[in-house]
Design a protein around this motif. Structure first.
Motif, PDB file in Angstrom:
ATOM      1  N   VAL A 157      -6.176 -10.444   3.708  1.00 57.89           N
ATOM      2  CA  VAL A 157      -5.033  -9.761   3.124  1.00 57.89           C
ATOM      3  C   VAL A 157      -5.548  -8.861   2.005  1.00 57.89           C
ATOM      4  O   VAL A 157      -6.329  -9.310   1.160  1.00 57.89           O
ATOM      5  N   ALA A 158      -5.138  -7.590   2.019  1.00 52.78           N
ATOM      6  CA  ALA A 158      -5.491  -6.650   0.954  1.00 52.78           C
ATOM      7  C   ALA A 158      -4.262  -6.433   0.085  1.00 52.78           C
ATOM      8  O   ALA A 158      -3.182  -6.131   0.587  1.00 52.78           O
ATOM      9  N   LYS A 159      -4.436  -6.622  -1.227  1.00 48.16           N
ATOM     10  CA  LYS A 159      -3.338  -6.438  -2.175  1.00 48.16           C
ATOM     11  C   LYS A 159      -3.774  -5.493  -3.290  1.00 48.16           C
ATOM     12  O   LYS A 159      -4.965  -5.331  -3.542  1.00 48.16           O
ATOM     13  N   ILE A 160      -2.786  -4.923  -3.946  1.00 47.75           N
ATOM     14  CA  ILE A 160      -3.042  -4.096  -5.113  1.00 47.75           C
ATOM     15  C   ILE A 160      -2.126  -4.548  -6.242  1.00 47.75           C
ATOM     16  O   ILE A 160      -0.976  -4.921  -5.997  1.00 47.75           O
ATOM     17  N   VAL A 161      -2.670  -4.534  -7.446  1.00 45.36           N
ATOM     18  CA  VAL A 161      -1.866  -4.777  -8.634  1.00 45.36           C
ATOM     19  C   VAL A 161      -1.729  -3.429  -9.332  1.00 45.36           C
ATOM     20  O   VAL A 161      -2.734  -2.806  -9.692  1.00 45.36           O
ATOM     21  N   ILE A 162      -0.483  -2.974  -9.464  1.00 45.21           N
ATOM     22  CA  ILE A 162      -0.193  -1.709 -10.126  1.00 45.21           C
ATOM     23  C   ILE A 162       0.376  -2.029 -11.501  1.00 45.21           C
ATOM     24  O   ILE A 162       1.371  -2.744 -11.595  1.00 45.21           O
ATOM     25  N   PRO A 163      -0.257  -1.538 -12.566  1.00 51.55           N
ATOM     26  CA  PRO A 163       0.174  -1.900 -13.920  1.00 51.55           C
ATOM     27  C   PRO A 163       1.462  -1.190 -14.345  1.00 51.55           C
ATOM     28  O   PRO A 163       1.437  -0.063 -14.798  1.00 51.55           O
ATOM     29  N   LEU A 164       2.570  -1.867 -14.145  1.00 52.95           N
ATOM     30  CA  LEU A 164       3.852  -1.358 -14.616  1.00 52.95           C
ATOM     31  C   LEU A 164       4.227  -2.119 -15.874  1.00 52.95           C
ATOM     32  O   LEU A 164       3.724  -3.216 -16.117  1.00 52.95           O
ATOM     33  N   VAL A 165       5.138  -1.577 -16.649  1.00 48.72           N
ATOM     34  CA  VAL A 165       5.500  -2.186 -17.931  1.00 48.72           C
ATOM     35  C   VAL A 165       5.928  -3.637 -17.780  1.00 48.72           C
ATOM     36  O   VAL A 165       5.443  -4.510 -18.484  1.00 48.72           O
ATOM     37  N   ASN A 166       6.827  -3.937 -16.864  1.00 47.86           N
ATOM     38  CA  ASN A 166       7.369  -5.294 -16.748  1.00 47.86           C
ATOM     39  C   ASN A 166       6.949  -6.028 -15.488  1.00 47.86           C
ATOM     40  O   ASN A 166       7.415  -7.120 -15.235  1.00 47.86           O
ATOM     41  N   ILE A 168      -7.251  -6.755  -4.682  1.00 46.50           N
ATOM     42  CA  ILE A 168      -7.530  -8.171  -4.442  1.00 46.50           C
ATOM     43  C   ILE A 168      -7.628  -8.380  -2.932  1.00 46.50           C
ATOM     44  O   ILE A 168      -6.740  -7.964  -2.192  1.00 46.50           O
ATOM     45  N   LEU A 169      -8.681  -9.023  -2.486  1.00 47.50           N
ATOM     46  CA  LEU A 169      -8.835  -9.407  -1.086  1.00 47.50           C
ATOM     47  C   LEU A 169      -8.779 -10.927  -1.024  1.00 47.50           C
ATOM     48  O   LEU A 169      -9.534 -11.605  -1.737  1.00 47.50           O
ATOM     49  N   ILE A 170      -7.865 -11.457  -0.206  1.00 44.43           N
ATOM     50  CA  ILE A 170      -7.706 -12.912  -0.104  1.00 44.43           C
ATOM     51  C   ILE A 170      -7.672 -13.333   1.361  1.00 44.43           C
ATOM     52  O   ILE A 170      -7.367 -12.537   2.247  1.00 44.43           O
ATOM     53  N   SER A 171      -7.950 -14.593   1.576  1.00 39.38           N
ATOM     54  CA  SER A 171      -7.819 -15.161   2.921  1.00 39.38           C
ATOM     55  C   SER A 171      -6.349 -15.493   3.155  1.00 39.38           C
ATOM     56  O   SER A 171      -5.543 -15.482   2.222  1.00 39.38           O
ATOM     57  N   HIS A 172      -6.005 -15.820   4.380  1.00 42.47           N
ATOM     58  CA  HIS A 172      -4.617 -16.161   4.703  1.00 42.47           C
ATOM     59  C   HIS A 172      -4.181 -17.504   4.113  1.00 42.47           C
ATOM     60  O   HIS A 172      -2.995 -17.777   4.022  1.00 42.47           O
ATOM     61  N   THR A 220      -7.160 -18.136  -0.561  1.00 43.31           N
ATOM     62  CA  THR A 220      -8.441 -18.163  -1.266  1.00 43.31           C
ATOM     63  C   THR A 220      -8.840 -16.753  -1.670  1.00 43.31           C
ATOM     64  O   THR A 220      -8.873 -15.851  -0.831  1.00 43.31           O
ATOM     65  N   LEU A 221      -9.154 -16.556  -2.937  1.00 46.57           N
ATOM     66  CA  LEU A 221      -9.612 -15.262  -3.426  1.00 46.57           C
ATOM     67  C   LEU A 221     -11.005 -14.985  -2.894  1.00 46.57           C
ATOM     68  O   LEU A 221     -11.917 -15.789  -3.070  1.00 46.57           O
ATOM     69  N   LEU A 222     -11.163 -13.852  -2.212  1.00 44.00           N
ATOM     70  CA  LEU A 222     -12.465 -13.477  -1.661  1.00 44.00           C
ATOM     71  C   LEU A 222     -13.176 -12.461  -2.544  1.00 44.00           C
ATOM     72  O   LEU A 222     -14.387 -12.501  -2.693  1.00 44.00           O
ATOM     73  N   ALA A 223     -12.419 -11.519  -3.109  1.00 43.97           N
ATOM     74  CA  ALA A 223     -13.005 -10.503  -3.984  1.00 43.97           C
ATOM     75  C   ALA A 223     -11.886  -9.820  -4.754  1.00 43.97           C
ATOM     76  O   ALA A 223     -10.746  -9.737  -4.284  1.00 43.97           O
ATOM     77  N   ALA A 224     -12.218  -9.319  -5.933  1.00 47.38           N
ATOM     78  CA  ALA A 224     -11.260  -8.585  -6.756  1.00 47.38           C
ATOM     79  C   ALA A 224     -12.020  -7.569  -7.592  1.00 47.38           C
ATOM     80  O   ALA A 224     -13.180  -7.801  -7.952  1.00 47.38           O
ATOM     81  N   SER A 225     -11.368  -6.450  -7.885  1.00 50.45           N
ATOM     82  CA  SER A 225     -12.009  -5.419  -8.686  1.00 50.45           C
ATOM     83  C   SER A 225     -10.968  -4.611  -9.441  1.00 50.45           C
ATOM     84  O   SER A 225      -9.956  -4.202  -8.870  1.00 50.45           O
ATOM     85  N   ASN A 226     -11.230  -4.385 -10.726  1.00 46.55           N
ATOM     86  CA  ASN A 226     -10.387  -3.501 -11.532  1.00 46.55           C
ATOM     87  C   ASN A 226     -10.865  -2.068 -11.350  1.00 46.55           C
ATOM     88  O   ASN A 226     -12.067  -1.838 -11.151  1.00 46.55           O
ATOM     89  N   PHE A 227      -9.931  -1.112 -11.456  1.00 40.17           N
ATOM     90  CA  PHE A 227     -10.320   0.285 -11.315  1.00 40.17           C
ATOM     91  C   PHE A 227      -9.315   1.187 -12.004  1.00 40.17           C
ATOM     92  O   PHE A 227      -8.253   0.756 -12.437  1.00 40.17           O
ATOM     93  N   THR A 228      -9.662   2.462 -12.093  1.00 45.47           N
ATOM     94  CA  THR A 228      -8.837   3.485 -12.731  1.00 45.47           C
ATOM     95  C   THR A 228      -8.362   4.463 -11.676  1.00 45.47           C
ATOM     96  O   THR A 228      -9.086   4.765 -10.722  1.00 45.47           O
ATOM     97  N   VAL A 229      -7.150   4.961 -11.849  1.00 41.87           N
ATOM     98  CA  VAL A 229      -6.618   6.022 -10.993  1.00 41.87           C
ATOM     99  C   VAL A 229      -6.660   7.316 -11.806  1.00 41.87           C
ATOM    100  O   VAL A 229      -6.204   7.358 -12.943  1.00 41.87           O
ATOM    101  N   SER A 230      -7.241   8.360 -11.206  1.00 41.52           N
ATOM    102  CA  SER A 230      -7.327   9.661 -11.873  1.00 41.52           C
ATOM    103  C   SER A 230      -6.423  10.667 -11.156  1.00 41.52           C
ATOM    104  O   SER A 230      -5.964  10.423 -10.043  1.00 41.52           O
ATOM    105  N   THR A 231      -6.163  11.789 -11.804  1.00 40.70           N
ATOM    106  CA  THR A 231      -5.372  12.838 -11.164  1.00 40.70           C
ATOM    107  C   THR A 231      -6.191  13.439 -10.035  1.00 40.70           C
ATOM    108  O   THR A 231      -7.415  13.373 -10.033  1.00 40.70           O
ATOM    109  N   GLY A 232      -5.526  14.010  -9.060  1.00 37.56           N
ATOM    110  CA  GLY A 232      -6.205  14.631  -7.936  1.00 37.56           C
ATOM    111  C   GLY A 232      -5.756  14.033  -6.625  1.00 37.56           C
ATOM    112  O   GLY A 232      -4.899  13.147  -6.579  1.00 37.56           O
ATOM    113  N   THR A 233      -6.361  14.533  -5.559  1.00 35.07           N
ATOM    114  CA  THR A 233      -6.016  14.091  -4.213  1.00 35.07           C
ATOM    115  C   THR A 233      -7.265  13.627  -3.492  1.00 35.07           C
ATOM    116  O   THR A 233      -8.289  14.314  -3.503  1.00 35.07           O
TER     117      THR A 233
END
Length: 146
Positions: free
Chosen positions: A50-59, A109-113, A116-129
């Motif tokens: 399973v591939a997931k993303i955490v998007i930093p929103l205020v709440n 975040i990559l997890i098993s069904h 179980t957490l398999l891998a996770a990584s923090n990153f930055t989003v920049s402007t552009g395409t």
């Protein structure tokens, strides 16, 4: 919001040899276009993840599922990101929780069904395409929880 202690606990439970190679702190995503997640698979990893993303929103800091049926052996997954201009708010169009805005605090975040957490990584989003081009859409399959 995940505390440092919670994050350290999650990271200490990684039991996979799968290595996440993108996005990373030094190699993030852009605000628009399709985005790629890459990893180095290992034979000990499950067939699908399973591939997931955490998007930093205020709440909200709830992980959003990008796909629950990613073939692990392929070593990459291309997410067909919604165009930010298609978010219209008020429950119409894409949810705000799936629109990328430039900034820090994103996490893949990559997890098993079985959760179980398999891998996770923090990153930055920049402007552009992004110049990545998706050839397939996200895939969802019913997987019963035991």
């Amino acid at each position: 919001m995940l505390s440092c202690i919670t994050l350290l606990t999650l990271l200490s439970t990684v039991v996979s040899a799968l290595t996440l190679t993108a996005p990373t702190e030094s190699n993030g995503w852009t605000q628009s276009g399709d985005q790629i997640i890459t990893w180095t698979p290992d034979s000990s990893d499950p067939d699908t993840i399973v591939a997931k993303i955490v998007i930093p929103l205020v709440n909200i800091r709830q992980p959003q599922i990008l796909s629950n049926n990613v073939n692990t052996s392929v070593g990459s997954y291309i997410w067909n990101q919604p165009d930010p201009s298609e978010y219209t708010g008020g429950g119409v169009g894409y949810a705000q929780s799936t629109v990328l805005e430039p900034g820090d605090g994103y996490e893949v975040i990559l997890i098993s069904h079985n959760g179980t957490l398999l891998a996770a990584s923090n990153f930055t989003v920049s402007t552009g395409t992004s110049s990545v081009s998706a050839t397939a859409q996200a895939s969802y399959a019913f997987i019963p929880i035991k």
